[in-house]
Write a protein that holds these residues in place. Structure first.
Motif, PDB file in Angstrom:
ATOM      1  N   LYS A 214      87.468  57.678  44.349  1.00  0.00           N
ATOM      2  CA  LYS A 214      88.880  57.766  43.968  1.00  0.00           C
ATOM      3  C   LYS A 214      89.784  57.923  45.184  1.00  0.00           C
ATOM      4  N   SER A 215      89.446  58.886  46.040  1.00  0.00           N
ATOM      5  CA  SER A 215      90.291  59.118  47.213  1.00  0.00           C
ATOM      6  C   SER A 215      90.283  57.903  48.117  1.00  0.00           C
ATOM      7  N   THR A 216      89.123  57.276  48.240  1.00  0.00           N
ATOM      8  CA  THR A 216      89.032  56.086  49.077  1.00  0.00           C
ATOM      9  C   THR A 216      89.987  55.014  48.574  1.00  0.00           C
TER      10      THR A 216
ATOM     11  N   PHE B 240      99.167  60.569  44.361  1.00  0.00           N
ATOM     12  CA  PHE B 240      98.772  61.978  44.279  1.00  0.00           C
ATOM     13  C   PHE B 240      97.255  62.058  44.368  1.00  0.00           C
ATOM     14  N   ASP B 241      96.741  62.851  45.312  1.00  0.00           N
ATOM     15  CA  ASP B 241      95.292  63.043  45.390  1.00  0.00           C
ATOM     16  C   ASP B 241      94.947  64.467  44.952  1.00  0.00           C
ATOM     17  N   GLU B 242      94.528  64.612  43.731  1.00  0.00           N
ATOM     18  CA  GLU B 242      94.156  65.913  43.157  1.00  0.00           C
ATOM     19  C   GLU B 242      95.145  67.006  43.552  1.00  0.00           C
ATOM     20  N   PRO B 243      96.410  66.833  43.232  1.00  0.00           N
ATOM     21  CA  PRO B 243      97.399  67.779  43.748  1.00  0.00           C
ATOM     22  C   PRO B 243      97.306  69.150  43.108  1.00  0.00           C
TER      23      PRO B 243
END
Ligand SMILES: Nc1ncnc2c1ncn2[C@@H]1O[C@H](COP(=O)(O)OP(=O)(O)OP(=O)(O)O)[C@@H](O)[C@H]1O
Ligand SMILES: [Mg+2]
Lengths: 290, 369
Positions: free
Chosen positions: B42-44, B157-160
């Protein structure tokens, strides 16, 4: 009764600890005491064997003499000109080597390129090169650039020699720098230098202090490079002090020698007093974070 | 479509493949949630959209422009990170306006923009503080402020919320949702929390092992999972996935599951491929499809009713769940609110067989249609 015993055995480690700490403090402070008391005594008192006692007549004459009139080599100049030589050598060398180390550490951790590990290993190698090995090649190089026997020459030598250390310090500090911060700055549109000067450097106070202390004391106290690459008018403090103590004419003025040695040590002492606690904090900070 | 379009994107680290054949197309103003277990990429994928990771394969366009070769700052995006990533030596105001400063926005305009965002997020009184003087929730707001102030085309948004405590997380969840409604911006939001995905998204994309498992609205994902992975991942408590034997007879399909020493045969109203006759399949039923209370407005034959032994009851306040042994697994079922049933009791349970999903036991592919 048993309660008393218990408290004693509980306190025992502390007693041992403090006794040995006091002992070591005494061992380290003893020479300093001897230097101080004898630098404010007339010479006759020392010669009559009163090394360990407080002076009977106090005098600051030895300090003035060491600073401005003592015979150094052939001229009766005192240590003053050499003190300034040292300042002129230390300030640029520390500034430039610290800044270069910071840039190196930053690029090696945050803008990695192919072969960054090899480059870092090579810079790390510089840390392990003994001073003596580079004397002759360095002399040739300084001669080639016309810097032999000058203060700028010493600045170059100390800067080059220091880069390995400063790079190591900063790399180890920056390797733990959160990568999200870099990403956020890139999204905000900051480039390599903007990130360095606006985000990394302001957050680097502890490691800057560690590096400055380290570089300052090493360069200030250096004798070998000073005596090898400088000339009569560019000798740093350490070499001048040696010349003062070893000048063969006349009687040995121990009180002047002690005062001179103290003057030579004052800058590093001041640095430790004002920044010493950051030194410990910075070294710990880097290791714990990593 | 104009929001975000990803075509055949893939990512390789050296020879290690972490993403493949990613195709996503969303409208302007959509709220896309990328959800999946840890390490699924996901982050990638988000970093590829942001320009922080190189795009190994395929093409990404934002608001109609291909961005493959653009720097992050040229992509008209803003990003919020899990660690907040606030600049530690700058004040809150400095953090928020840093991006504007780099873009040479005049000071007066910058101040106005900061004030507006601070007002929106209710952080006006914090503007002169350093990040270290803020609580987790306040840092979170500042991080959002930094993203909002730039008024970009796309928010990432990355797991904010994953560093916040449970209560604050729920609060911020609604707040982000409100912000989305108010600003109408396109958002891509990464989380591994399927409740966040269900509550916030207008569109969900479930990732696993570098592949998209399913894309769709929260409803589609929840009610119509494409495979056993999606079925098991989404929903809390998750869908019960049980081993069942499929048999075709004159009356239609039947699915037999063991219950302790007995067995239950559920008549299955939908069709399965003939090749699965007399084979083991995976039967998926959500807890709310195995209920103690027969829904009042349900059709007479919508449910199959049988008696089961309860192994465990678990009151959670609003609902009471029970565990029963189905095909050797603790299947979760939903009891009457305030049910008095206890461990070992016999209860009559109603199985909503028409809503059940059937999957291939190996590949997990959905079989019923
Ligand atoms: N620089 C890298 N080199 C090799 N593999 C990497 C690299 N960065 C990430 N990976 C791998 O890529 C995969 C996806 O990582 P990613 O960070 O996108 O996961 P994620 O879905 O965000 O997980 P999480 O929910 O834990 O944040 C992981 O298996 C990870 O090990
Ligand atoms: Mg991640």
């Amino acid at each position: 009764m048993t309660r008393k015993k218990k408290t004693f055995s509980a306190a025992l480690p502390k007693i041992v600890l403090y006794t040995s700490l006091l002992l070591f403090a005494f061992l380290f402070l003893m020479p300093m005491y001897v230097m101080l008391v004898n630098s404010v005594k007339p010479l006759e008192e020392i010669q009559s064997g009163g090394m360990m006692f407080l002076p009977q007549t106090w005098t600051f004459e030895p300090w003035f003499k060491a600073w401005s009139t003592a015979q150094i080599g052939v001229e009766p100049t005192g240590l003053r000109p050499y003190f300034w030589n040292s300042i002129l050598m230390v300030v640029p060398a520390v500034t430039v080597s610290t800044l270069l180390g910071a840039v190196n550490g930053y690029v090696l951790t945050q803008w990695v390129f192919r072969g960054h590990k090899i480059i870092f290993l090579m810079m790390l190698g510089a840390v392990f090169i003994p001073h003596q090995i580079i004397l002759i090649p360095m002399a040739r190089m300084l001669g080639f650039f016309g810097l032999a026997g000058t203060i700028p020459g010493l600045v170059v030598v100390h800067t080059l020699y220091g880069i390995g250390f400063t790079t190591l310090f900063f790399r180890n500090y920056y390797v733990a720098f959160p990568s999200d911060l870099m990403k956020a700055a890139k999204v905000d549109g900051a480039g390599l230098f903007r990130i360095f000067f606006w985000i990394m450097l302001p957050a680097s106070t502890p490691i800057i202090i560690v590096t400055v202390i380290w570089q300052f004391t090493n360069i200030w106290n250096d004798f070998l490079f000073g005596v090898s690459f400088a000339d009569y008018d560019s000798f740093p403090m350490t070499v001048a002090l040696n010349n003062l103590v070893n000048s063969s004419t006349g009687v040995k003025e121990y009180n002047v020698h002690f005062a001179g040695a103290f003057i030579a040590a004052v800058p590093t002492l001041l640095i430790y007093i004002f920044a010493g606690r950051y030194f410990v904090r910075g070294l710990m900070g880097g290791s714990v974070k990593g | 479509m104009t929001g975000l379009s990803i075509k055949k994107a893939g990512k390789l680290y050296g020879s290690v493949r972490v993403l493949q054949d990613i195709n996503i197309d969303i409208d302007e103003g959509e709220f896309l949630v990328l959800v999946g277990p840890s390490g699924c990429g996901k982050s990638t994928l988000l970093n590829m959209i942001a320009g922080l990771e190189e795009i190994s394969e395929g093409e990404i366009s934002i608001a109609g422009n291909v961005v493959n070769d653009l720097e992050p700052s040229e992509r008209d995006i803003a990003m919020v990170f899990q660690s907040y990533a606030l600049y530690p030596t700058m004040t809150v105001a400095g953090n928020i306006s840093f991006g504007l400063e780099i873009r040479r926005v005049p000071k007066a305009e910058r101040d106005a923009a900061v004030a507006k965002v601070a007002d929106l997020l209710q952080i006006g009184h914090l503007l002169d503080r350093k990040p270290s003087q803020l609580s987790g929730g306040q840092r979170q707001r500042v991080a959002m402020g930094r993203a909002l102030v730039r008024d970009p085309k796309l928010f990432l948004f990355d797991e904010p919320l994953s560093n916040l405590d449970a209560k604050l997380r729920v609060e911020m969840r609604t707040e982000i949702k409100k912000l989305h409604k108010k600003t109408g911006k396109t958002i891509v939001y990464v989380t591994h929390d399927q409740i966040e995905a269900m509550t916030m998204a207008t569109r969900i994309c479930v990732l696993e092992g570098g592949d998209i498992q399913q894309q769709g609205t929260p409803d589609e994902i929840y009610n119509n999972p494409a495979n056993a992975f999606v079925a098991g991942f989404m929903g809390s408590p998750p869908m019960n996935l049980m081993k069942a034997r499929a048999r075709k007879s004159a009356e239609g399909w039947g699915l037999t599951i063991s219950h302790g020493l007995e067995s239950i045969t559920l008549p299955y109203p939908r069709n399965l491929p003939d090749s699965y006759d007399n084979r083991v399949v995976t039967l998926g039923m959500r807890p709310e499809q195995i209920v103690e209370e027969y829904p009042r407005d349900a059709a007479e034959d919508a449910y199959y009713t049988t008696t089961c032994t309860l192994d465990l009851t678990e009151p959670t306040g609003a609902d009471t769940f029970g565990a029963i042994d189905l095909s050797g697994l603790e299947a979760i079922c939903k009891l009457k609110p305030g049910s008095r049933a206890d461990t070992g009791d016999q209860v009559e349970l109603h199985f909503e067989v028409g809503a059940a999903c059937v999957f291939d036991p190996e590949s997990g592919a959905r079989l019923d249609c």
